[in-house]
Design a protein around this motif. Sequence first.
Motif, mmCIF file in Angstrom:
data_model
loop_
_atom_site.group_PDB
_atom_site.id
_atom_site.type_symbol
_atom_site.label_atom_id
_atom_site.label_comp_id
_atom_site.label_asym_id
_atom_site.label_seq_id
_atom_site.Cartn_x
_atom_site.Cartn_y
_atom_site.Cartn_z
ATOM 1 N N GLN A 90 4.766 10.740 44.376
ATOM 2 C CA GLN A 90 6.145 10.535 44.807
ATOM 3 C C GLN A 90 6.431 11.323 46.075
ATOM 4 O OE1 GLN A 90 8.344 8.315 43.315
ATOM 5 N NE2 GLN A 90 9.401 8.653 45.250
ATOM 6 N N GLN A 114 4.996 9.309 48.948
ATOM 7 C CA GLN A 114 5.831 8.143 49.206
ATOM 8 C C GLN A 114 7.105 8.548 49.947
ATOM 9 O OE1 GLN A 114 6.526 5.500 45.848
ATOM 10 N NE2 GLN A 114 4.594 6.150 44.925
ATOM 11 N N ASP A 115 7.736 9.623 49.499
ATOM 12 C CA ASP A 115 8.956 10.103 50.149
ATOM 13 C C ASP A 115 8.694 10.500 51.603
ATOM 14 O OD1 ASP A 115 10.316 9.705 47.766
ATOM 15 O OD2 ASP A 115 10.342 11.835 47.213
ATOM 16 N N ARG A 152 10.456 8.784 54.790
ATOM 17 C CA ARG A 152 11.197 9.626 55.743
ATOM 18 C C ARG A 152 10.666 9.436 57.159
ATOM 19 N NH1 ARG A 152 9.633 13.953 57.925
ATOM 20 N NH2 ARG A 152 8.115 14.478 56.324
#
Length: 59
Positions: free
Chosen positions: A29, A32-33, A37
Amino acid sequence: MEEAVPIFLTEGLNRRGYSAEEVHGDLSQVRQDTVIRRSKEGMIERPAKKPGFCPSIAL
């Protein structure tokens, strides 16, 4: 084979001079973040915005 598609597509785009990164469920995660961004900050290109881009030749 399905797992290799995002990486294969990303590598193909990078070879053609695009700044691309893959996002898929196998990434953490946090990763992915980070990719999302970077995309929002404009650090990753969105190839569909480029004139003449055709996903079928991206590979």
